[in-house]
Design a protein around this motif. Structure first.
Motif, PDB file in Angstrom:
ATOM      1  N   TYR A 107      19.682  49.753  21.644  1.00 11.13           N
ATOM      2  CA  TYR A 107      19.873  50.817  22.626  1.00 11.13           C
ATOM      3  C   TYR A 107      21.258  51.430  22.402  1.00 11.13           C
ATOM      4  CZ  TYR A 107      16.177  48.200  25.041  1.00 11.13           C
ATOM      5  OH  TYR A 107      15.031  47.534  25.351  1.00 11.13           O
ATOM      6  N   TRP A 109      24.114  53.466  24.906  1.00  4.46           N
ATOM      7  CA  TRP A 109      24.416  53.819  26.293  1.00  4.46           C
ATOM      8  C   TRP A 109      25.693  54.662  26.347  1.00  4.46           C
ATOM      9  CZ3 TRP A 109      20.172  52.268  28.544  1.00  4.46           C
ATOM     10  CH2 TRP A 109      19.568  51.061  28.169  1.00  4.46           C
ATOM     11  N   GLU A 118      26.935  54.549  34.464  1.00  3.74           N
ATOM     12  CA  GLU A 118      26.455  55.618  33.589  1.00  3.74           C
ATOM     13  C   GLU A 118      27.399  56.814  33.581  1.00  3.74           C
ATOM     14  OE1 GLU A 118      24.980  56.643  37.690  1.00  3.74           O
ATOM     15  OE2 GLU A 118      25.209  54.831  36.493  1.00  3.74           O
ATOM     16  N   GLU A 128      20.476  56.597  25.906  1.00  4.76           N
ATOM     17  CA  GLU A 128      19.355  56.579  26.827  1.00  4.76           C
ATOM     18  C   GLU A 128      19.829  56.776  28.259  1.00  4.76           C
ATOM     19  OE1 GLU A 128      16.280  53.785  26.453  1.00  4.76           O
ATOM     20  OE2 GLU A 128      16.716  53.305  24.357  1.00  4.76           O
ATOM     21  N   HIS A 130      20.098  56.132  32.096  1.00  4.72           N
ATOM     22  CA  HIS A 130      20.009  54.933  32.919  1.00  4.72           C
ATOM     23  C   HIS A 130      20.879  55.124  34.152  1.00  4.72           C
ATOM     24  CE1 HIS A 130      23.942  54.097  31.168  1.00  4.72           C
ATOM     25  NE2 HIS A 130      24.098  53.112  32.039  1.00  4.72           N
ATOM     26  N   GLU A 131      20.793  54.189  35.073  1.00  4.65           N
ATOM     27  CA  GLU A 131      21.610  54.224  36.275  1.00  4.65           C
ATOM     28  C   GLU A 131      22.231  52.857  36.509  1.00  4.65           C
ATOM     29  OE1 GLU A 131      19.218  55.461  39.526  1.00  4.65           O
ATOM     30  OE2 GLU A 131      18.636  57.374  38.618  1.00  4.65           O
ATOM     31  N   VAL A 134      24.641  48.127  32.887  1.00  2.00           N
ATOM     32  CA  VAL A 134      23.589  47.786  31.931  1.00  2.00           C
ATOM     33  C   VAL A 134      24.014  46.727  30.924  1.00  2.00           C
ATOM     34  CG1 VAL A 134      24.168  49.634  30.299  1.00  2.00           C
ATOM     35  CG2 VAL A 134      21.820  48.771  30.386  1.00  2.00           C
ATOM     36  N   TRP A 149      20.657  48.014  35.577  1.00  2.00           N
ATOM     37  CA  TRP A 149      19.527  48.656  34.913  1.00  2.00           C
ATOM     38  C   TRP A 149      18.725  47.631  34.118  1.00  2.00           C
ATOM     39  CZ3 TRP A 149      17.080  53.145  35.236  1.00  2.00           C
ATOM     40  CH2 TRP A 149      16.273  53.582  34.186  1.00  2.00           C
ATOM     41  N   THR A 151      16.049  47.129  31.315  1.00  2.00           N
ATOM     42  CA  THR A 151      15.495  47.895  30.198  1.00  2.00           C
ATOM     43  C   THR A 151      13.984  47.746  30.085  1.00  2.00           C
ATOM     44  OG1 THR A 151      15.961  46.049  28.692  1.00  2.00           O
ATOM     45  CG2 THR A 151      17.629  47.779  28.868  1.00  2.00           C
ATOM     46  N   LYS A 154      12.725  49.962  33.066  1.00  2.00           N
ATOM     47  CA  LYS A 154      13.474  51.218  33.166  1.00  2.00           C
ATOM     48  C   LYS A 154      13.695  51.610  34.623  1.00  2.00           C
ATOM     49  CE  LYS A 154      12.521  53.194  28.640  1.00  2.00           C
ATOM     50  NZ  LYS A 154      12.146  54.388  27.860  1.00  2.00           N
ATOM     51  N   THR A 156      16.349  50.374  38.239  1.00  2.00           N
ATOM     52  CA  THR A 156      17.510  49.614  38.699  1.00  2.00           C
ATOM     53  C   THR A 156      17.073  48.566  39.714  1.00  2.00           C
ATOM     54  OG1 THR A 156      17.958  51.265  40.416  1.00  2.00           O
ATOM     55  CG2 THR A 156      19.155  51.478  38.336  1.00  2.00           C
ATOM     56  N   ASP A 185       9.417  49.755  28.421  1.00  2.76           N
ATOM     57  CA  ASP A 185      10.242  49.890  27.228  1.00  2.76           C
ATOM     58  C   ASP A 185       9.379  50.359  26.058  1.00  2.76           C
ATOM     59  OD1 ASP A 185      12.785  49.390  25.700  1.00  2.76           O
ATOM     60  OD2 ASP A 185      11.448  48.012  24.655  1.00  2.76           O
TER      61      ASP A 185
END
Length: 346
Positions: A107, A109, A118, A128, A130-131, A134, A149, A151, A154, A156, A185
């Motif tokens: 991944y 980020w 993020e 990617e 995300h919130e 991670v 987050w 994965t 996908k 939170t 994923d």
């Protein structure tokens, strides 16, 4: 005020300015994810996996490999920085006996370099969306819950603060995360079949312990081609250094299950993978050493140096004041009194 006092006073002012610059400019600039940050953390444990060789040979009695010793290496590396934003690669490789690669994920980020949440991804970065957190926790963690987050789904989920423990001599905040839902994923889904023949599904189910099998009625209702969807459930726990935010230790238990849609709802069929790992002692010890070194540097830049410069500035000011007062007393002693002047005149 004579020249020496001016020099001492000017030097004291410069020291005060240096103290402020160190605390409010140098310290914040260094108290963030470095542009060249890179680390690898190893987990060790066991896994239950589908036996690809047995499946290809049609030997459903050996369809599952149970209690396989595995290692999971997670490598985090900063690729680029753009002000407060860091582009971070997150690679994980699961290996079995003999170092055989069982699975891998990659991944990218876009993260804030201080609180690791993020950030808007630079164009063309491939990061990617995300919130929340991670890869790790903020550099100044707090005794509270965070958003983390997942994965696999996908989505939170809350990272709940569970208390404080000692890890390899370091005070650590403990956070627990429970996540579950439909597997989302993309890379993992591509590696899993969207459909299997009924006979293959029945063979896999028959290889499970009886208490884990679906009800016979649900199996009898399966079509000749069984459409599959997948769910994932994960239990994580992180031990985070209270001073620096570095992850000292962690555990991960992740399970992926194949299911299909029955007349009365989703029917869980068989596990695809069940990985249960925790931090290897060597990695935990290395992280604790890094946290100790980082904490010492942050104390030096954020506390010791600014205070030391202020103390030195006060000493110089005190010296300048003492010199001025001594000069004034000397001048007063050397100046003749009115009586001495009158006597001299007679």
């Amino acid at each position: 005020m004579r020249r020496t006092s001016w020099v001492l006073t000017g030097s004291a002012v410069l020291l005060v300015a240096a103290s402020a610059v160190t605390r409010f400019t140098v310290y914040p600039a260094l108290h963030q994810v470095p542009a060249d940050a890179e680390s690898t953390f190893r987990y060790e444990g066991t896994a239950t996996l589908l036996n690809a060789q047995a499946l290809q040979a049609g030997d459903m009695s050996k369809a599952f490999l149970t209690g396989v010793p595995v290692t999971l290496d997670r490598r985090i590396e900063v690729k680029e920085t753009h002000g407060r934003t860091a582009l971070v690669s997150d690679d994980a490789v699961l290996r079995g006996p003999g170092g055989a690669k069982l699975s891998a994920s990659t991944y990218v980020w876009a993260l804030d370099r201080r609180d690791l949440t993020e950030r808007p991804a630079p164009a063309g970065s491939g990061a990617e969306a995300h919130e929340g957190l991670v890869i790790s926790w903020p550099l100044e963690p707090e005794k509270r819950d965070y958003r983390f987050w997942d994965t696999g789904t996908k989505k939170t989920f809350p990272a709940e603060y569970e208390g404080t423990q000692t890890v390899d001599g370091r005070e650590a905040y403990v956070y627990g995360i429970s996540s579950d839902g439909a597997l989302a994923d993309t890379a993992t889904l591509k590696a899993l079949p969207p459909v299997l023949p009924r006979a293959a599904v029945l063979g896999l189910v028959a290889a499970l312990p009886e208490q884990q099998r679906p009800e016979q009625g649900a199996l009898d209702a399966l079509p000749e081609s069984v459409p599959l969807t997948y769910t994932t459930a994960t239990e994580r726990r992180g031990w985070v250094d209270a001073e620096t935010g570095l992850s000292l230790n962690g555990s991960l238990h992740q399970k992926v299950v194949a299911r299909t849609q029955g007349a009365e709802g989703a029917v869980p069929l068989f596990p695809v993978s069940d990985v249960d790992v925790q931090g290897a002692q060597a990695s935990v010890h290395r992280q604790a050493d890094d946290a100790e070194t980082t904490a010492r540097l942050l104390w030096l830049l954020g506390t010791a140096t600014p205070i030391g410069l202020l103390v030195l500035a006060l000493l110089l000011l005190a010296l300048a004041l003492w010199l001025d007062r001594r000069k004034a007393r000397a001048a007063a002693t050397a100046e003749p009194s009115e009586e001495e002047v009158a006597s001299a005149a007679r």
